[in-house]
Motif scaffolding. Structure first.
Motif, PDB file in Angstrom:
ATOM      1  N   ASP A  80       0.808  -1.228   0.000  1.00  0.00           N
ATOM      2  CA  ASP A  80       0.000   0.000   0.000  1.00  0.00           C
ATOM      3  C   ASP A  80       0.836   1.270   0.000  1.00  0.00           C
ATOM      4  OD1 ASP A  80      -2.451  -1.248  -0.088  1.00  0.00           O
ATOM      5  OD2 ASP A  80      -2.611  -1.419   2.094  1.00  0.00           O
ATOM      6  N   ILE A  81       2.163   1.119  -0.087  1.00  0.00           N
ATOM      7  CA  ILE A  81       3.022   2.300  -0.137  1.00  0.00           C
ATOM      8  C   ILE A  81       4.243   1.969  -0.989  1.00  0.00           C
ATOM      9  CG2 ILE A  81       4.127   1.673   2.067  1.00  0.00           C
ATOM     10  CD1 ILE A  81       4.467   4.723   2.576  1.00  0.00           C
ATOM     11  N   ALA A  82       4.490   2.768  -2.004  1.00  0.00           N
ATOM     12  CA  ALA A  82       5.590   2.504  -2.929  1.00  0.00           C
ATOM     13  C   ALA A  82       6.914   2.996  -2.351  1.00  0.00           C
ATOM     14  CB  ALA A  82       5.310   3.200  -4.262  1.00  0.00           C
ATOM     15  N   PHE A  83       8.012   2.545  -2.925  1.00  0.00           N
ATOM     16  CA  PHE A  83       9.323   3.065  -2.531  1.00  0.00           C
ATOM     17  C   PHE A  83       9.362   4.575  -2.767  1.00  0.00           C
ATOM     18  CE2 PHE A  83      10.744  -1.363  -3.749  1.00  0.00           C
ATOM     19  CZ  PHE A  83      10.943  -1.780  -2.437  1.00  0.00           C
ATOM     20  N   ASN A  84       9.871   5.297  -1.781  1.00  0.00           N
ATOM     21  CA  ASN A  84       9.994   6.764  -1.812  1.00  0.00           C
ATOM     22  C   ASN A  84       8.652   7.488  -1.740  1.00  0.00           C
ATOM     23  OD1 ASN A  84      12.845   6.978  -1.971  1.00  0.00           O
ATOM     24  ND2 ASN A  84      12.776   6.541  -4.158  1.00  0.00           N
TER      25      ASN A  84
ATOM     26  N   ARG B 223       8.254   5.994   2.817  1.00  0.00           N
ATOM     27  CA  ARG B 223       8.967   4.716   2.696  1.00  0.00           C
ATOM     28  C   ARG B 223      10.348   4.953   2.100  1.00  0.00           C
ATOM     29  NH1 ARG B 223       7.083  -0.887  -0.426  1.00  0.00           N
ATOM     30  NH2 ARG B 223       8.787  -2.166   0.409  1.00  0.00           N
ATOM     31  N   ASN B 224      11.319   4.137   2.532  1.00  0.00           N
ATOM     32  CA  ASN B 224      12.667   4.241   1.995  1.00  0.00           C
ATOM     33  C   ASN B 224      12.700   3.842   0.520  1.00  0.00           C
ATOM     34  OD1 ASN B 224      13.478   4.963   4.548  1.00  0.00           O
ATOM     35  ND2 ASN B 224      14.273   2.946   5.085  1.00  0.00           N
ATOM     36  N   ALA B 225      13.854   4.076  -0.123  1.00  0.00           N
ATOM     37  CA  ALA B 225      14.016   3.743  -1.537  1.00  0.00           C
ATOM     38  C   ALA B 225      14.084   2.241  -1.776  1.00  0.00           C
ATOM     39  CB  ALA B 225      15.277   4.411  -2.084  1.00  0.00           C
ATOM     40  N   SER B 226      14.348   1.474  -0.717  1.00  0.00           N
ATOM     41  CA  SER B 226      14.379   0.020  -0.825  1.00  0.00           C
ATOM     42  C   SER B 226      14.106  -0.575   0.552  1.00  0.00           C
ATOM     43  CB  SER B 226      15.736  -0.465  -1.351  1.00  0.00           C
ATOM     44  OG  SER B 226      16.766  -0.114  -0.444  1.00  0.00           O
ATOM     45  N   GLY B 227      13.761  -1.853   0.594  1.00  0.00           N
ATOM     46  CA  GLY B 227      13.559  -2.531   1.862  1.00  0.00           C
ATOM     47  C   GLY B 227      12.205  -2.252   2.491  1.00  0.00           C
ATOM     48  N   THR B 228      12.092  -2.589   3.788  1.00  0.00           N
ATOM     49  CA  THR B 228      10.818  -2.474   4.508  1.00  0.00           C
ATOM     50  C   THR B 228      10.736  -1.234   5.390  1.00  0.00           C
ATOM     51  OG1 THR B 228      11.666  -3.757   6.382  1.00  0.00           O
ATOM     52  CG2 THR B 228      10.607  -4.992   4.589  1.00  0.00           C
TER      53      THR B 228
ATOM     54  N   SER C  39      12.209  13.460  13.360  1.00  0.00           N
ATOM     55  CA  SER C  39      11.959  12.284  12.547  1.00  0.00           C
ATOM     56  C   SER C  39      12.299  11.009  13.307  1.00  0.00           C
ATOM     57  CB  SER C  39      12.755  12.348  11.242  1.00  0.00           C
ATOM     58  OG  SER C  39      14.147  12.391  11.507  1.00  0.00           O
ATOM     59  N   ILE C  40      11.565   9.945  12.981  1.00  0.00           N
ATOM     60  CA  ILE C  40      11.782   8.626  13.565  1.00  0.00           C
ATOM     61  C   ILE C  40      11.991   7.642  12.426  1.00  0.00           C
ATOM     62  CG2 ILE C  40      10.693   6.729  14.826  1.00  0.00           C
ATOM     63  CD1 ILE C  40       9.216   8.767  16.503  1.00  0.00           C
ATOM     64  N   ALA C  41      13.148   6.973  12.420  1.00  0.00           N
ATOM     65  CA  ALA C  41      13.416   5.937  11.427  1.00  0.00           C
ATOM     66  C   ALA C  41      12.793   4.629  11.900  1.00  0.00           C
ATOM     67  CB  ALA C  41      14.920   5.768  11.233  1.00  0.00           C
ATOM     68  N   ILE C  42      11.974   4.013  11.042  1.00  0.00           N
ATOM     69  CA  ILE C  42      11.274   2.780  11.379  1.00  0.00           C
ATOM     70  C   ILE C  42      11.830   1.655  10.506  1.00  0.00           C
ATOM     71  CG2 ILE C  42       9.033   1.649  11.541  1.00  0.00           C
ATOM     72  CD1 ILE C  42       7.742   4.397  11.644  1.00  0.00           C
ATOM     73  N   PRO C  43      12.454   0.625  11.104  1.00  0.00           N
ATOM     74  CA  PRO C  43      13.040  -0.459  10.299  1.00  0.00           C
ATOM     75  C   PRO C  43      12.018  -1.228   9.474  1.00  0.00           C
ATOM     76  CG  PRO C  43      13.938  -0.473  12.530  1.00  0.00           C
ATOM     77  CD  PRO C  43      12.791   0.489  12.529  1.00  0.00           C
ATOM     78  N   ASP C  44      10.806  -1.415  10.000  1.00  0.00           N
ATOM     79  CA  ASP C  44       9.787  -2.181   9.287  1.00  0.00           C
ATOM     80  C   ASP C  44       8.440  -1.491   9.467  1.00  0.00           C
ATOM     81  OD1 ASP C  44       8.166  -3.988   8.043  1.00  0.00           O
ATOM     82  OD2 ASP C  44       8.637  -5.683   9.356  1.00  0.00           O
ATOM     83  N   ILE C  45       7.988  -0.785   8.442  1.00  0.00           N
ATOM     84  CA  ILE C  45       6.726  -0.051   8.537  1.00  0.00           C
ATOM     85  C   ILE C  45       5.526  -0.982   8.439  1.00  0.00           C
ATOM     86  CG2 ILE C  45       7.683   2.120   7.696  1.00  0.00           C
ATOM     87  CD1 ILE C  45       6.604   1.457   4.933  1.00  0.00           C
ATOM     88  N   SER C  46       5.749  -2.240   8.052  1.00  0.00           N
ATOM     89  CA  SER C  46       4.649  -3.197   7.984  1.00  0.00           C
ATOM     90  C   SER C  46       4.417  -3.895   9.319  1.00  0.00           C
ATOM     91  CB  SER C  46       4.917  -4.245   6.899  1.00  0.00           C
ATOM     92  OG  SER C  46       6.012  -5.074   7.236  1.00  0.00           O
ATOM     93  N   ALA C  47       5.232  -3.563  10.339  1.00  0.00           N
ATOM     94  CA  ALA C  47       5.052  -4.107  11.682  1.00  0.00           C
ATOM     95  C   ALA C  47       4.144  -3.192  12.496  1.00  0.00           C
ATOM     96  CB  ALA C  47       6.402  -4.265  12.374  1.00  0.00           C
TER      97      ALA C  47
END
Length: 240
Positions: free
Chosen positions: A98-102, A128-133, A154-162
């Protein structure tokens, strides 16, 4: 005479808005559990409660493709320094499909006005980042003109699908960002004007990083809570 239980019950005046998003599957009834019982209505699209894999409790808010919900002006409680949002917290999750890269999606904005298009005290964007989750959740503060925002955390989230718990907390000298109870970002000596205009959840927002308009957030939200006190000055165990 009041029952003993009523006398012992603490009235929480510091919670300005509390959306637990509890209800039946497909419902569009969104209840404010704070003592202010603010009205929460559908702004656009078909946002609904879903009981499928909720982030907390038995259901969560699913905004879908174009869904938004809104609350009215925060005119109470009246304070000499305005109605501060000293703690902003919520649970958030989005399917990677539901969310594309970048891609940047607007999560919420406080103070948005069509007559004053860039007059608000807070806006939150997930990119979303340019690659990964992974991705970045950013809150901009004190935007008063189209020229520039005041500041951001800002908060960096390693996995936005979690299922992630987010908290932004204003302390005496810092505006702090927490991911799942762990401090991961801060901005020194930040203060901001908390105006009384309405909150829109799922808004399409102006992205100051790219000078483009975001799409609306398409994922799940839960336990959306705004407070005028600093609830988490240190690392904490997130509420479930």
């Amino acid at each position: 005479m009041y029952p003993l239980g009523v006398l012992k019950r603490r009235i929480d005046l510091a919670t300005l808005l509390e959306l637990r998003f509890e209800g039946s599957n497909g419902s569009q009834v969104f209840t404010d559990s704070s003592v202010y019982k603010r009205s929460v209505t559908v702004g656009s699209g078909t946002p609904t409660l879903t009981t499928t894999s909720p982030l907390s409790g038995t259901s969560s808010l699913l905004l879908g493709t174009n869904g938004t919900i809104t609350t009215p002006d925060f005119t109470t409680p009246v304070q000499t320094n305005g109605t501060r949002l000293n703690t902003i917290e919520f649970r958030i999750q989005i399917a990677l499909t539901d969310i594309a890269f970048n891609e940047a999606q607007g999560v919420f904005v406080k103070g948005y006005s069509f007559s004053l298009a860039f007059d608000y005290s807070h806006q939150c964007i997930l990119t979303r980042n340019a690659s990964g989750t992974g991705g970045v959740l950013k809150v901009w503060l004190n935007i008063s003109t189209i020229a520039r925002p005041f500041a951001f955390v800002s908060i960096a989230i390693p996995d936005i699908s979690a299922n992630n718990h987010i908290a932004f907390v204003r302390t005496t000298n810092y505006f702090l960002g927490y991911l799942n109870g762990i401090q991961v970002g801060n901005l020194y000596a930040i203060d901001y004007t908390a105006n009384t205009l309405a909150i829109e959840i799922g808004a399409s927002l102006y992205n100051w990083d790219t000078a483009t308009q975001t799409t609306k957030f398409k994922g799940l939200l839960d336990n959306f809570k705004l407070s005028n006190v600093d609830r988490y000055p240190t690392n904490f165990t997130p509420p479930t």
